[in-house]
Design a protein around this motif. Sequence first.
Motif, PDB file in Angstrom:
ATOM      1  N   ARG A 122      51.535  31.066  35.760  1.00 43.09           N
ATOM      2  CA  ARG A 122      52.595  31.536  36.661  1.00 43.09           C
ATOM      3  C   ARG A 122      53.139  32.882  36.206  1.00 43.09           C
ATOM      4  NH1 ARG A 122      56.700  26.827  37.565  1.00 43.09           N
ATOM      5  NH2 ARG A 122      57.712  28.309  38.964  1.00 43.09           N
ATOM      6  N   VAL A 123      53.420  32.957  34.892  1.00 46.35           N
ATOM      7  CA  VAL A 123      53.904  34.249  34.393  1.00 46.35           C
ATOM      8  C   VAL A 123      52.801  35.292  34.523  1.00 46.35           C
ATOM      9  CG1 VAL A 123      54.835  35.473  32.398  1.00 46.35           C
ATOM     10  CG2 VAL A 123      55.471  33.104  32.802  1.00 46.35           C
ATOM     11  N   GLY A 124      51.551  34.833  34.324  1.00 47.87           N
ATOM     12  CA  GLY A 124      50.427  35.749  34.459  1.00 47.87           C
ATOM     13  C   GLY A 124      50.334  36.329  35.856  1.00 47.87           C
ATOM     14  N   ALA A 125      50.467  35.453  36.848  1.00 48.62           N
ATOM     15  CA  ALA A 125      50.375  35.913  38.225  1.00 48.62           C
ATOM     16  C   ALA A 125      51.534  36.834  38.563  1.00 48.62           C
ATOM     17  CB  ALA A 125      50.355  34.716  39.173  1.00 48.62           C
ATOM     18  N   LEU A 126      52.700  36.467  38.085  1.00 48.79           N
ATOM     19  CA  LEU A 126      53.888  37.289  38.343  1.00 48.79           C
ATOM     20  C   LEU A 126      53.714  38.670  37.724  1.00 48.79           C
ATOM     21  CD1 LEU A 126      56.823  37.559  39.334  1.00 48.79           C
ATOM     22  CD2 LEU A 126      57.561  36.684  37.115  1.00 48.79           C
ATOM     23  N   SER A 127      53.262  38.700  36.476  1.00 42.88           N
ATOM     24  CA  SER A 127      53.138  40.005  35.820  1.00 42.88           C
ATOM     25  C   SER A 127      52.035  40.843  36.452  1.00 42.88           C
ATOM     26  CB  SER A 127      52.945  39.871  34.317  1.00 42.88           C
ATOM     27  OG  SER A 127      52.041  38.853  34.007  1.00 42.88           O
ATOM     28  N   ALA A 128      50.932  40.200  36.883  1.00 34.61           N
ATOM     29  CA  ALA A 128      49.870  40.969  37.540  1.00 34.61           C
ATOM     30  C   ALA A 128      50.399  41.619  38.811  1.00 34.61           C
ATOM     31  CB  ALA A 128      48.686  40.064  37.871  1.00 34.61           C
ATOM     32  N   THR A 129      51.178  40.867  39.564  1.00 37.44           N
ATOM     33  CA  THR A 129      51.749  41.419  40.795  1.00 37.44           C
ATOM     34  C   THR A 129      52.723  42.546  40.470  1.00 37.44           C
ATOM     35  OG1 THR A 129      51.649  39.167  41.634  1.00 37.44           O
ATOM     36  CG2 THR A 129      52.825  40.772  42.984  1.00 37.44           C
ATOM     37  N   ALA A 130      53.560  42.303  39.458  1.00 38.73           N
ATOM     38  CA  ALA A 130      54.555  43.318  39.097  1.00 38.73           C
ATOM     39  C   ALA A 130      53.884  44.579  38.584  1.00 38.73           C
ATOM     40  CB  ALA A 130      55.511  42.757  38.041  1.00 38.73           C
ATOM     41  N   GLY A 153      58.118  47.293  32.372  1.00 37.60           N
ATOM     42  CA  GLY A 153      58.605  45.919  32.257  1.00 37.60           C
ATOM     43  C   GLY A 153      57.509  44.912  32.551  1.00 37.60           C
ATOM     44  N   ALA A 154      56.719  45.202  33.578  1.00 33.60           N
ATOM     45  CA  ALA A 154      55.656  44.274  33.947  1.00 33.60           C
ATOM     46  C   ALA A 154      54.623  44.151  32.842  1.00 33.60           C
ATOM     47  CB  ALA A 154      54.985  44.749  35.235  1.00 33.60           C
ATOM     48  N   ILE A 155      54.280  45.291  32.228  1.00 33.51           N
ATOM     49  CA  ILE A 155      53.301  45.242  31.142  1.00 33.51           C
ATOM     50  C   ILE A 155      53.852  44.456  29.963  1.00 33.51           C
ATOM     51  CG2 ILE A 155      52.093  46.648  29.432  1.00 33.51           C
ATOM     52  CD1 ILE A 155      51.778  48.779  31.580  1.00 33.51           C
ATOM     53  N   VAL A 156      55.121  44.689  29.659  1.00 33.49           N
ATOM     54  CA  VAL A 156      55.739  43.939  28.563  1.00 33.49           C
ATOM     55  C   VAL A 156      55.715  42.451  28.878  1.00 33.49           C
ATOM     56  CG1 VAL A 156      57.931  43.499  27.401  1.00 33.49           C
ATOM     57  CG2 VAL A 156      57.141  45.841  27.719  1.00 33.49           C
ATOM     58  N   LEU A 157      55.983  42.116  30.144  1.00 34.77           N
ATOM     59  CA  LEU A 157      55.958  40.703  30.546  1.00 34.77           C
ATOM     60  C   LEU A 157      54.566  40.112  30.350  1.00 34.77           C
ATOM     61  CD1 LEU A 157      57.590  38.399  31.867  1.00 34.77           C
ATOM     62  CD2 LEU A 157      56.719  39.203  34.070  1.00 34.77           C
ATOM     63  N   ALA A 158      53.554  40.857  30.810  1.00 32.01           N
ATOM     64  CA  ALA A 158      52.183  40.362  30.704  1.00 32.01           C
ATOM     65  C   ALA A 158      51.807  40.120  29.249  1.00 32.01           C
ATOM     66  CB  ALA A 158      51.217  41.352  31.341  1.00 32.01           C
ATOM     67  N   THR A 163      44.727  34.460  36.891  1.00 32.82           N
ATOM     68  CA  THR A 163      45.299  35.785  36.622  1.00 32.82           C
ATOM     69  C   THR A 163      44.230  36.876  36.519  1.00 32.82           C
ATOM     70  OG1 THR A 163      47.180  34.759  35.528  1.00 32.82           O
ATOM     71  CG2 THR A 163      46.814  37.074  35.076  1.00 32.82           C
ATOM     72  N   PRO A 164      43.106  36.629  35.816  1.00 35.67           N
ATOM     73  CA  PRO A 164      42.103  37.698  35.769  1.00 35.67           C
ATOM     74  C   PRO A 164      41.642  38.127  37.165  1.00 35.67           C
ATOM     75  CG  PRO A 164      41.599  36.039  34.124  1.00 35.67           C
ATOM     76  CD  PRO A 164      42.709  35.488  34.944  1.00 35.67           C
ATOM     77  N   LEU A 165      41.509  37.172  38.089  1.00 32.38           N
ATOM     78  CA  LEU A 165      41.070  37.549  39.429  1.00 32.38           C
ATOM     79  C   LEU A 165      42.144  38.356  40.151  1.00 32.38           C
ATOM     80  CD1 LEU A 165      38.503  37.059  41.155  1.00 32.38           C
ATOM     81  CD2 LEU A 165      39.883  35.450  42.475  1.00 32.38           C
ATOM     82  N   LEU A 166      43.402  38.030  39.885  1.00 32.79           N
ATOM     83  CA  LEU A 166      44.486  38.818  40.478  1.00 32.79           C
ATOM     84  C   LEU A 166      44.423  40.258  40.005  1.00 32.79           C
ATOM     85  CD1 LEU A 166      47.689  36.610  40.468  1.00 32.79           C
ATOM     86  CD2 LEU A 166      46.244  37.262  42.388  1.00 32.79           C
ATOM     87  N   TYR A 167      44.166  40.420  38.706  1.00 33.98           N
ATOM     88  CA  TYR A 167      44.017  41.772  38.198  1.00 33.98           C
ATOM     89  C   TYR A 167      42.834  42.456  38.869  1.00 33.98           C
ATOM     90  CZ  TYR A 167      47.619  41.535  34.615  1.00 33.98           C
ATOM     91  OH  TYR A 167      48.819  41.454  33.953  1.00 33.98           O
ATOM     92  N   PHE A 168      41.787  41.688  39.167  1.00 31.88           N
ATOM     93  CA  PHE A 168      40.646  42.268  39.870  1.00 31.88           C
ATOM     94  C   PHE A 168      41.079  42.840  41.212  1.00 31.88           C
ATOM     95  CE2 PHE A 168      36.767  43.097  41.871  1.00 31.88           C
ATOM     96  CZ  PHE A 168      36.660  42.378  43.047  1.00 31.88           C
TER      97      PHE A 168
END
Lengths: 558, 209, 355
Positions: free
Chosen positions: A434-442, A489-494, A362-367
């Motif tokens: 999984r939730v991390g990746a989803l929230s980063a994308t969202a 919503g995405a931030i709340v999810l993350a 997830t951190p790399l996705l945020y990158f």
Amino acid sequence: MTMSEVIAAPERGGDGAAATGDVPPDYLRAASGVRSWLTTTDHKRIALMFYVVVLVMFMVGGLFALALRVELLTPRRTVMDAMTYNRMFTLHGVTMVWMFLIPAIPAVFGNFILPMQLGAKDLAFPRLNLASFYVYVSGLLITLGGMLAGGTDTGWTFYTPYSDSSPTRLLPVVSGVFVLGISTIMTGINFIATTHMLRAPGITWRRIPLFTWTIYGTSIIMVLATPVLGLALALVGVDHVLHLGIFDPAVGGDPVLFQHLFWFYSHPAVYIMILPAMGVISEVVPTFAQRRPSSYMAIAMSTLGIALVGFLTWGHHMFVAGISELDAGIFGALSMFVAVFSALKVFTWVATLYKGRIRLGTPLLYFFGFLFLFVFGGMTGVAVATQSLDIHWHDTYFVVAHFHFVMVGGSVTAFLAAAHYWFPKMFGRRYSERVGALSATAVFLGFVLTFFPQFLLGNMGMPRRYYSYPERFQWLHVLSTGGAFLLAGAIVLALGNLLVSLRWGPKAGSNPWGSRSFEWLSASPPPKNNFPAVPVLDFSPYDYTQSEEEAHARAFPR
Amino acid sequence: MPAPSHAEQYSGYPRLAETLRFGMWIFLASETLLFAGLFALYASYRAMFRADFTQAIQHNTLAYGTVNMYVLLTSSFTVALSLATLRRNRPRVTLALLLATAALGGVFLVVKALEYAEHVRNGALPGPFYHWQALPTFGANRFFTMYWLMTGLHALHVMAGVVVVLWLARRTHRRRYTAARHATFEMGTLYWHLVDVMWLFLWPILYLA
Amino acid sequence: MNQLMRKLLFLPPQASSMAGEIDALHYVVILTTLLGAALTTAVAVFFVVKYRARGPEAERPREKPAPRPPVWFEVVVVVGLFGLFVLWWIVGFSQYVRARVAPPDTLDVYVTAKQWMWKFAYPDGHSSLGTLFVPQGRPVKLIMTSRDVIHSFYVPDFRAKQDVIPGRYTTIWFTATIEGAHQILCAEYCGTGHSTMRGQVVALAPADYARWVGQAAAQDLSSFPDAGGAATGAPSMARVGERVAADRGCLRCHTVDGTPHIGPTWAGLYGSSVPLADGQAVLADEPYLTESMMDPLAKVRRGFRPVMPSYQGLLQAPEAAAVVEFIKSLRDVPPAAAGPMPPPTGPLPSQPVTP
């Protein structure tokens, strides 16, 4: 249940650290009870207290934003009147800038991680650190008190002479921000002193981890710029209450001088907001690429470059404010110069992926989100620094889009990256990838939907701080509002993912990412003194030619 | 005094003292920037209203400013001397010098108050309260507004400095400091020096035409 | 191509002489931005795909440290980027200076911004509220001030914007190239009515403009209520200025025909270089003339005593503007037309010497 008990659920396995005799309890369990938290001098606990409050303020600022965006769904009144709207955008700005963005990464992750990256037991002045938390909370209470009493409508920039005569409660708001500034200065002093004086044996300036470098650069700006803000706010407060006319032309004052004073602080302030974010990225990328940064010196020196040159560019906020063409030209040129330092960092991060052994997370996705949004947003910064173009864009939604790209697409994204990256270290748990990746994308998608239309609105000529607007702008506003809710919503999810994992996440080892940066030499969560002994850190925090065991053995020789 | 926590944190007292001094200098840098903003504002208005400023400075009473300059210089001398005598383990002399410093700070504030009273009588007040007939210009108004702001902020710092010096005096009296351990004492004297240095910059721009 | 890019980027019509070249720079800058962000991200994604950790050897430490790009490569990238930014600055600054500095022989209109409306005063004496009438194809300069707080005059179609500040004049100029209405928006937050402080610039073809001038002269479109009295077949602004100057006592000290008197003569004053008491010289333009009314002791002309009282609060903005127009109308009157030489320079015997 106390906070310590919630996080430190059933003992299981642990981090496989010293099987030899007494393992000191981790910092969360070292002492219990509310008083042990409120009177702590442990930088890690103080960091967590900041974490909680900063996140609450993020939510508050976000609520103001959602209120604004709902109002902007229709060209005229939607749910509130003009004065309320004007207060909303002011409070959104004040909250996000001073209560969230400025403290966020430094006061949370800087506090927690910087001493550990230097192999130290704590910051140079632990009691000053605790005091900075209480000063921060006091500033919040004063400002929030002002907000509850109606707040002010001048915009977070408090331009004179409108702020002299605005019929709103300006004084508590500027006083609160003044106090928040004092907290910032206290933090800055602590970080600078720690970096200079408390490094573990072996850490030369060229071995300081890059996150610490950026926090150090940020602290220099904090200490030198914030006093000028304090002065500017004090003068505005005095003018508002006593009508001394310091900036009031009726008495011979010059309103543009206020802008100079204000932006002298506020431009470096944006570097306070982005440098720590760059530091987070500078840790995440080498770790996930499992290799040293492609140029350590580029990142370290460009940090100092930004900190210094950032003080020389403030006039680019004033190209149409009535300054001379010569002044404008100089500021424009210097603004181009400062952009080069950021470009150097971006180049270094991307080159660090070359010949890496890259693991996803997830951190790399945020990158990735950060990379696209920061480069795009940063270059629109160079665009608005191009003076003839700024004539059209100044005070329009183009500028709003630009700074949200860098502050949200940049700083908030990096904040979320840090929240995920250092989560195992701080709490000894893993979150759901999984939730991390989803929230980063969202987060990325929600962000783009919210703010990309605003570039187009700016090009069309939609000015900032408009309660009602010409009809032709409406459809882009509707898109933007939709995006805002998705982003929220995405931030709340993350954050929800992290919150849930505090209690139910699987236990983490001391170094789940396999990083060589020094904070990972400790247990997860670390004991109160961070390390079992004073570490000897005479090697690079990015030396991936040695194994974790070898690094551990070098740091703690028997 | 409770057992110092530095034993956990620092390699020894000297390192702690050095770090405290370092931190103090950074704090002083931030205080300097605070005043720098006012100096910049003053410089801008002076450039706009040059002749008026010159005229207004001439109407300022040089004696007050100069007396105060000597008062503060002397107080810096006494506070520096107090540190030297502390290092030579003569706490009674240190205490006397600190009290002298605080007294001089008090003298500064009294002189300032007298000067402010004269300004009030003249009508040289900031902003819209200004009504000095002898100097009816905008520029003089600007000058006195800046004058009140700058000397006012400085006076607040002098008051804070007096409090700091008295606090040092109290701790000296209770023999909390020794020749070898007096890091916070040094920090306090640094603050006083800052207050003095500030006046050295304020005096020429506000009193010398 | 230009129109395609303009529409893709949601830019309004290019309705001023400068809009086209500004937009051209815009396209270059924005395309580079988009390309830069896309390319950077694409390269990063490519690297992640290509250098994914694979196999057991990824778990072992590296044999040697990871490669660094050669220094010359970094230098080329940095210098190249900086060079690009500097190029943008050069073009942008040149355009900015040309956008800010008005050409000579502009048609001047006085603008007063106040919460929450725009007022326009034309040189031939009439005025309008909210709608600015200009001739198409002719450079127009707006001399603007605010009655209260900072506003900003923004016409997206012209790519033109300038903050309007209380207590001083700021100027903006443009040449409208497309006939019709172009929206004016206030672009600096100024209170509750900020977003409704709108107007329009109506660019009329020269013949239509001439007709409008004639009509407007016959029926004043709106008078400044605070300038005292309704207009009657409104005289030109300069004539109004002459009346104000007479009523307020200006002509007691200032002559209009070059005769030396207590104050400097207004003949030949506008546009001349004024020598000041402190040795400097200043251009006698609108801001200087206005400042001389509001803060006369700020810049005292060499050879004259500093005795003029301030008219701050005694003259409304339109009246001050009218006096300025009157002085402007005297610009071609030769200053030394009649009478003896002006008083000698240097302090007069009764005046204390100031350093």
